[in-house]
Design a protein around this motif. Structure first.
Motif, PDB file in Angstrom:
ATOM      1  N   VAL A  79       0.845  -1.201   0.000  1.00 39.46           N
ATOM      2  CA  VAL A  79       0.000   0.000   0.000  1.00 39.46           C
ATOM      3  C   VAL A  79       0.877   1.246   0.000  1.00 39.46           C
ATOM      4  N   MET A  80       1.925   1.235   0.823  1.00 33.49           N
ATOM      5  CA  MET A  80       2.803   2.392   0.909  1.00 33.49           C
ATOM      6  C   MET A  80       3.491   2.669  -0.431  1.00 33.49           C
ATOM      7  N   VAL A  81       4.083   1.649  -1.036  1.00 34.31           N
ATOM      8  CA  VAL A  81       4.816   1.901  -2.285  1.00 34.31           C
ATOM      9  C   VAL A  81       3.877   2.226  -3.440  1.00 34.31           C
ATOM     10  N   ALA A  82       2.667   1.675  -3.430  1.00 35.18           N
ATOM     11  CA  ALA A  82       1.709   2.013  -4.485  1.00 35.18           C
ATOM     12  C   ALA A  82       1.291   3.480  -4.367  1.00 35.18           C
ATOM     13  N   MET A  83       1.081   3.947  -3.154  1.00 34.83           N
ATOM     14  CA  MET A  83       0.714   5.358  -2.971  1.00 34.83           C
ATOM     15  C   MET A  83       1.875   6.279  -3.323  1.00 34.83           C
ATOM     16  N   ILE A  84       3.096   5.870  -2.985  1.00 32.53           N
ATOM     17  CA  ILE A  84       4.261   6.679  -3.357  1.00 32.53           C
ATOM     18  C   ILE A  84       4.391   6.738  -4.873  1.00 32.53           C
ATOM     19  N   ASP A  85       4.158   5.613  -5.535  1.00 31.89           N
ATOM     20  CA  ASP A  85       4.258   5.587  -6.996  1.00 31.89           C
ATOM     21  C   ASP A  85       3.206   6.471  -7.643  1.00 31.89           C
ATOM     22  N   VAL A  86       1.981   6.439  -7.132  1.00 35.45           N
ATOM     23  CA  VAL A  86       0.919   7.295  -7.683  1.00 35.45           C
ATOM     24  C   VAL A  86       1.243   8.761  -7.419  1.00 35.45           C
ATOM     25  N   ALA A  87       1.754   9.066  -6.218  1.00 34.02           N
ATOM     26  CA  ALA A  87       2.093  10.448  -5.892  1.00 34.02           C
ATOM     27  C   ALA A  87       3.249  10.958  -6.748  1.00 34.02           C
ATOM     28  N   ALA A  88       4.157  10.057  -7.129  1.00 28.15           N
ATOM     29  CA  ALA A  88       5.303  10.446  -7.956  1.00 28.15           C
ATOM     30  C   ALA A  88       4.951  10.505  -9.433  1.00 28.15           C
ATOM     31  N   GLY A  89       3.743  10.169  -9.793  1.00 28.50           N
ATOM     32  CA  GLY A  89       3.319  10.247 -11.180  1.00 28.50           C
ATOM     33  C   GLY A  89       3.360   8.922 -11.911  1.00 28.50           C
TER      34      GLY A  89
END
Length: 121
Positions: A79-89
């Protein structure tokens, strides 16, 4: 009165942006959660198989407790890395590499469970 309208407008705008971000993140992480769940389930099955082959006591409660601990840890990580990836574009593919790392870690455990009954450590 004008201040109240401004606060409500900002709050509403933030709610729309946050809900869009969460919706996109959930859609992005569902496949990775399924892969992680499948790998954890395989580790559970091969761990039980190893214990049965080595004539060890298989306790359902301890097997499930360890599996649930892995589920919580790995799912939170996904969940954390998926949200970071979405936030990073979505350009850096952080989620793909992080989930491959989880699969690699669990794969080592599965291979260990396969080889231990045969005398390999």
């Amino acid at each position: 009165m004008e201040k109240n309208v401004l606060v409500n407008g900002v709050t509403s705008g933030f709610a729309v942006i946050a809900s869009q971000f969460i919706s996109e993140s959930i859609g992005h992480m569902i496949p990775w959660l399924m892969v992680t769940g499948a790998v954890i389930f395989c580790d559970l099955v091969f761990g039980i198989r190893k214990s049965l082959m080595m004539d060890e006591e298989v306790r359902f409660s301890s097997a499930i407790r360890r599996t649930m601990g892995k589920c919580v840890t790995y799912f939170a990580f996904v969940v954390m890395v998926a949200m970071i990836d979405v936030a990073a574009g979505g350009n850096m593919k952080i989620d793909k590499y992080a989930c491959l790392l989880v699969c690699f870690i669990e794969g080592i455990s599965i291979v260990g469970n396969l080889l231990k009954p045969k005398g390999y450590n």
